[in-house]
Design an enzyme around this catalytic site. Structure first.
Site, PDB file in Angstrom:
ATOM      1  N   HIS A 174       0.883  -1.190   0.000  1.00  0.00           N
ATOM      2  CA  HIS A 174       0.000   0.000   0.000  1.00  0.00           C
ATOM      3  C   HIS A 174       0.916   1.234   0.000  1.00  0.00           C
ATOM      4  O   HIS A 174       1.798   1.352  -0.840  1.00  0.00           O
ATOM      5  CB  HIS A 174      -0.894  -0.115   1.249  1.00  0.00           C
ATOM      6  CG  HIS A 174      -2.067   0.815   1.311  1.00  0.00           C
ATOM      7  ND1 HIS A 174      -2.466   1.613   0.279  1.00  0.00           N
ATOM      8  CD2 HIS A 174      -2.937   1.073   2.325  1.00  0.00           C
ATOM      9  CE1 HIS A 174      -3.531   2.315   0.637  1.00  0.00           C
ATOM     10  NE2 HIS A 174      -3.834   2.008   1.882  1.00  0.00           N
ATOM     11  N   HIS A 200      -2.286  -2.303  -9.568  1.00  0.00           N
ATOM     12  CA  HIS A 200      -3.306  -1.768  -8.669  1.00  0.00           C
ATOM     13  C   HIS A 200      -4.520  -2.673  -8.694  1.00  0.00           C
ATOM     14  O   HIS A 200      -4.847  -3.235  -9.742  1.00  0.00           O
ATOM     15  CB  HIS A 200      -3.712  -0.352  -9.103  1.00  0.00           C
ATOM     16  CG  HIS A 200      -4.376   0.413  -8.010  1.00  0.00           C
ATOM     17  ND1 HIS A 200      -5.721   0.332  -7.774  1.00  0.00           N
ATOM     18  CD2 HIS A 200      -3.869   1.243  -7.074  1.00  0.00           C
ATOM     19  CE1 HIS A 200      -6.016   1.089  -6.741  1.00  0.00           C
ATOM     20  NE2 HIS A 200      -4.912   1.646  -6.285  1.00  0.00           N
ATOM     21  N   ASP A 239       2.563   5.596  -6.375  1.00  0.00           N
ATOM     22  CA  ASP A 239       3.801   5.501  -5.615  1.00  0.00           C
ATOM     23  C   ASP A 239       5.041   5.463  -6.498  1.00  0.00           C
ATOM     24  O   ASP A 239       6.154   5.578  -5.997  1.00  0.00           O
ATOM     25  CB  ASP A 239       3.765   4.249  -4.722  1.00  0.00           C
ATOM     26  CG  ASP A 239       2.720   4.378  -3.629  1.00  0.00           C
ATOM     27  OD1 ASP A 239       2.572   5.496  -3.096  1.00  0.00           O
ATOM     28  OD2 ASP A 239       2.044   3.387  -3.318  1.00  0.00           O
TER      29      ASP A 239
HETATM   30  N1  CMC Z   1       4.800  -6.479 -10.242  1.00  0.00           N
HETATM   31  C1  CMC Z   1       4.715  -7.640 -10.922  1.00  0.00           C
HETATM   32  N2  CMC Z   1       3.563  -8.276 -11.121  1.00  0.00           N
HETATM   33  C2  CMC Z   1       2.454  -7.723 -10.632  1.00  0.00           C
HETATM   34  C3  CMC Z   1       2.476  -6.509  -9.920  1.00  0.00           C
HETATM   35  C4  CMC Z   1       3.712  -5.885  -9.733  1.00  0.00           C
HETATM   36  N3  CMC Z   1       3.808  -4.743  -9.059  1.00  0.00           N
HETATM   37  N4  CMC Z   1       1.230  -6.184  -9.548  1.00  0.00           N
HETATM   38  C5  CMC Z   1       0.430  -7.158 -10.003  1.00  0.00           C
HETATM   39  N5  CMC Z   1       1.173  -8.081 -10.661  1.00  0.00           N
HETATM   40  C6  CMC Z   1       0.683  -9.294 -11.326  1.00  0.00           C
HETATM   41  C7  CMC Z   1       0.430 -10.392 -10.312  1.00  0.00           C
HETATM   42  O1  CMC Z   1       1.596 -11.175 -10.116  1.00  0.00           O
HETATM   43  C8  CMC Z   1      -0.681 -11.150 -10.973  1.00  0.00           C
HETATM   44  O2  CMC Z   1      -0.121 -11.929 -12.003  1.00  0.00           O
HETATM   45  P1  CMC Z   1      -0.715 -13.407 -12.322  1.00  0.00           P
HETATM   46  O3  CMC Z   1      -2.146 -13.176 -12.725  1.00  0.00           O
HETATM   47  O4  CMC Z   1       0.147 -13.925 -13.396  1.00  0.00           O
HETATM   48  O5  CMC Z   1      -0.593 -14.175 -11.043  1.00  0.00           O
HETATM   49  C9  CMC Z   1      -1.506 -10.061 -11.650  1.00  0.00           C
HETATM   50  O6  CMC Z   1      -0.590  -9.001 -11.888  1.00  0.00           O
HETATM   51  C10 CMC Z   1      -2.656  -9.556 -10.792  1.00  0.00           C
HETATM   52  O7  CMC Z   1      -2.096  -9.044  -9.600  1.00  0.00           O
HETATM   53  P2  CMC Z   1      -2.648  -9.251  -8.140  1.00  0.00           P
HETATM   54  O8  CMC Z   1      -1.506  -9.559  -7.222  1.00  0.00           O
HETATM   55  O9  CMC Z   1      -3.796 -10.200  -8.155  1.00  0.00           O
HETATM   56  O10 CMC Z   1      -3.162  -7.802  -7.846  1.00  0.00           O
HETATM   57  P3  CMC Z   1      -3.772  -7.284  -6.502  1.00  0.00           P
HETATM   58  O11 CMC Z   1      -4.955  -6.506  -6.856  1.00  0.00           O
HETATM   59  O12 CMC Z   1      -3.964  -8.389  -5.533  1.00  0.00           O
HETATM   60  O13 CMC Z   1      -2.608  -6.374  -5.921  1.00  0.00           O
HETATM   61  C11 CMC Z   1      -1.168  -4.568  -5.592  1.00  0.00           C
HETATM   62  C12 CMC Z   1      -2.526  -5.031  -6.126  1.00  0.00           C
HETATM   63  C13 CMC Z   1      -1.113  -3.066  -5.629  1.00  0.00           C
HETATM   64  C14 CMC Z   1      -1.004  -5.044  -4.149  1.00  0.00           C
HETATM   65  C15 CMC Z   1      -0.068  -5.173  -6.492  1.00  0.00           C
HETATM   66  O14 CMC Z   1      -0.202  -4.684  -7.794  1.00  0.00           O
HETATM   67  C16 CMC Z   1       1.318  -4.898  -5.953  1.00  0.00           C
HETATM   68  O15 CMC Z   1       1.794  -5.621  -5.091  1.00  0.00           O
HETATM   69  N6  CMC Z   1       1.995  -3.824  -6.445  1.00  0.00           N
HETATM   70  C17 CMC Z   1       3.297  -3.443  -5.914  1.00  0.00           C
HETATM   71  C18 CMC Z   1       3.162  -2.630  -4.648  1.00  0.00           C
HETATM   72  C19 CMC Z   1       2.628  -1.247  -4.922  1.00  0.00           C
HETATM   73  O16 CMC Z   1       3.116  -0.560  -5.776  1.00  0.00           O
HETATM   74  N7  CMC Z   1       1.641  -0.828  -4.137  1.00  0.00           N
HETATM   75  C20 CMC Z   1       1.036   0.502  -4.235  1.00  0.00           C
HETATM   76  C21 CMC Z   1      -0.359   0.446  -4.742  1.00  0.00           C
HETATM   77  S1  CMC Z   1      -1.016   2.037  -5.270  1.00  0.00           S
HETATM   78  C22 CMC Z   1      -1.044   3.060  -3.898  1.00  0.00           C
HETATM   79  C23 CMC Z   1      -1.771   2.521  -2.764  1.00  0.00           C
HETATM   80  O17 CMC Z   1      -2.968   2.289  -2.813  1.00  0.00           O
HETATM   81  O18 CMC Z   1      -1.140   2.353  -1.736  1.00  0.00           O
END
Ligand code: CMC
Length: 471
Positions: free
Chosen positions: A312, A351, A407
């Site tokens: 986050h 996201h 971010d």
């Molecule tokens: N790097 C690599 N792969 C990713 C990333 C990433 N940052 N984000 C998502 N994916 C992939 C993930 O591995 C999955 O792939 P597959 O379908 O092959 O397994 C697919 O995209 C869907 O992702 P998810 O993990 O199901 O997405 P989520 O909605 O559960 O998670 C998130 C959202 C923000 C936690 C995630 O994108 C992440 O960990 N990002 C990095 C941390 C980050 O930048 N966070 C800040 C978010 S924006 C500001 C805020 O709200 O705080």
């Protein structure tokens, strides 16, 4: 009173307006998701892990259109708010539902000015080893101390009278370890009488769940975050300047220098951009706490705790470390290949809601570029970031709909302003406190305690074995 100093920061306005036009051009044709109508409970929705897709409540505060990448506060487009308003106006808008008139803004600003001075809280705060604490942990502690100072709940006059429990030669309070020489100090509370019956409260103090505590938090969290940044460097906190805007004060209290109009404006835009964002983890955490009829300070503390995580708000700090680890644009390809192979999450990308370019990143990227043009010391950092963005989009990004999020560029903007990465996430909290408090106030109007269920997948009818028979 805060107002847009357009003369000296006109080029920033132009950058934001351009970013908004580009966003609208690129996304106008994308269909709307169906998430903009009143709910008839019980509502049917398809829920994924992590409550993806779950509808928790109705709101009029803000809307994240994840397909188009649009962000709206109380009906206003984020690009317009960034281009033409101030954090004071936007936090008022979120809390009250409308943009303030001049008179309303002046009154609100006075409340913020009054709340910015937290001398008593600061005195308490400085008794803690803030210099060695994680900045978000210190911010959470400071918020708790604000609660202690600003609500009646913990006031001296309503505390138990400890006379008669502690002897005059003993400066210790009752504790689990028996103080030396004090016969009856432990568990002595049964003999304690209240100093004063709990009847009525000092009207200058706050019921801890009301609108005044929102103003205190919107203003005071910035004072604490600035003090945290200073104490961690071994410097003393600085008193706010009533003549400065919220953004300028925050920078001033953090750095000790009055910011330039450009620095003030960029911090103001950053605060506007982060102020609210749907049912994100920290907003939800703070609402869950508030739904138990706990108070605003506890709820904001929960928001700070949730925001701290690297998935986050904590991602902004991690982005900087990641870019430093990559080192330079030439290393990006190899680094991405290895990270993708190891299935690493790339910080600042992806996201839950945006399946398109995050509008906040659309604003912050040109601001980072603007700052680097003015002072090239972070040129390599920005080049590495833009090369990384391109590489991610070319490899996994477009396919998986993973774009830069807020971010990704915010840290570069803060780094260009000389702010240390350890303070990045507290800046997020300084802004998001407006969203947390607004959504809590709105939810409390029709409060129902949050209480989802889990599907039990454990076993039944296990035979209980006494401890000595267990292996
Ligand atoms: N790097 C690599 N792969 C990713 C990333 C990433 N940052 N984000 C998502 N994916 C992939 C993930 O591995 C999955 O792939 P597959 O379908 O092959 O397994 C697919 O995209 C869907 O992702 P998810 O993990 O199901 O997405 P989520 O909605 O559960 O998670 C998130 C959202 C923000 C936690 C995630 O994108 C992440 O960990 N990002 C990095 C941390 C980050 O930048 N966070 C800040 C978010 S924006 C500001 C805020 O709200 O705080």
């Amino acid at each position: 009173m805060p107002h847009r100093k357009d003369e000296k920061t006109r080029d920033i306005t132009e950058l934001i307006v351009k970013a908004g036009e580009k966003a609208r051009r690129e996304t106008r044709a994308i269909p709307e998701p169906e998430l903009t109508r009143p709910i008839e409970w019980p509502v049917s929705c398809t829920v994924g892990p992590g409550l993806e897709g779950a509808i928790a409540c109705e709101t009029k505060i803000g809307y994240v259109n994840g397909s188009k990448g649009w962000l709206i506060y109380r009906g206003y487009d984020i690009f317009e708010l960034c281009a033409y308003s101030t954090f004071e106006e936007v936090s008022y808008l979120l809390l009250h539902g409308n943009l303030p008139t001049k008179k309303q803004l002046a009154e609100y600003n006075k409340k913020l000015v009054d709340s910015r001075n937290l001398n008593n809280t600061m005195r308490l705060f400085m008794n803690y080893p803030v210099e060695g604490m994680n900045a978000m942990s210190a911010l959470r502690l400071g918020t708790n101390l604000m609660r202690h100072e600003l609500t009646y709940i913990d006031r001296e006059e309503y505390k138990p009278n400890l006379d008669g429990v502690i002897g005059s030669d003993e400066d210790s309070i009752p504790m689990e370890t028996k103080p030396m020489g004090e016969k009856d100090a432990i568990y002595g509370f049964k003999r304690i009488k209240m100093n004063r019956p709990f009847k009525g409260v000092n009207p200058e103090l706050h019921p801890a769940a009301g609108a005044e505590s929102c103003n205190h938090l919107v203003s005071g969290v910035a004072t604490i975050a600035a003090a945290v940044a200073r104490l961690k460097l071994g410097q003393l906190p600085i008193e706010p300047d009533p003549e400065l805007s919220h953004a300028a004060n925050f920078l001033y209290m953090m750095t000790g220098c009055r910011p330039s109009p450009v620095e003030e404006r960029i911090m103001d835009v950053a605060l506007i951009l982060h102020a609210d964002h749907g049912m994100n983890a920290s907003t939800f955490a703070s609402m869950v706490v508030a739904s138990t009829l706990s108070d605003m300070y506890f709820s904001v503390g929960a928001g700070i705790a949730a925001l701290n995580g690297p998935l986050h708000g904590g991602a902004n700090e991690q982005v900087l470390y990641m870019l430093e680890e990559i080192g330079n644009p030439g290393n990006v390809k190899k680094w991405v290949k290895k990270s993708v192979k190891e299935k690493k999450k790339i910080m600042g990308f992806g996201h839950r809601v945006y399946k398109s370019y995050d509008p906040r990143a659309r604003v912050l990227a040109p601001l980072a570029e603007y700052l680097v043009k003015k002072d090239s010391s972070n040129h390599n950092l920005l080049e590495t970031a833009t090369t990384l963005e391109k590489e991610i989009l070319d490899t996994i990004g477009t396919k998986k709909k993973i774009f830069p999020n807020v971010d990704f560029y915010s840290g570069i903007v803060y780094a260009c302003m000389g702010i240390l990465p350890e303070n990045f996430t507290t800046i997020f909290a300084v802004s998001r406190v407006a969203g947390w408090t607004s959504r809590i106030l709105e939810y409390l109007e029709n409060n129902r305690i949050f209480r989802p269920r889990a599907m039990y997948t454990g076993s039944f009818e296990k035979e209980f074995k006494p401890l000595e028979k267990r292996r």
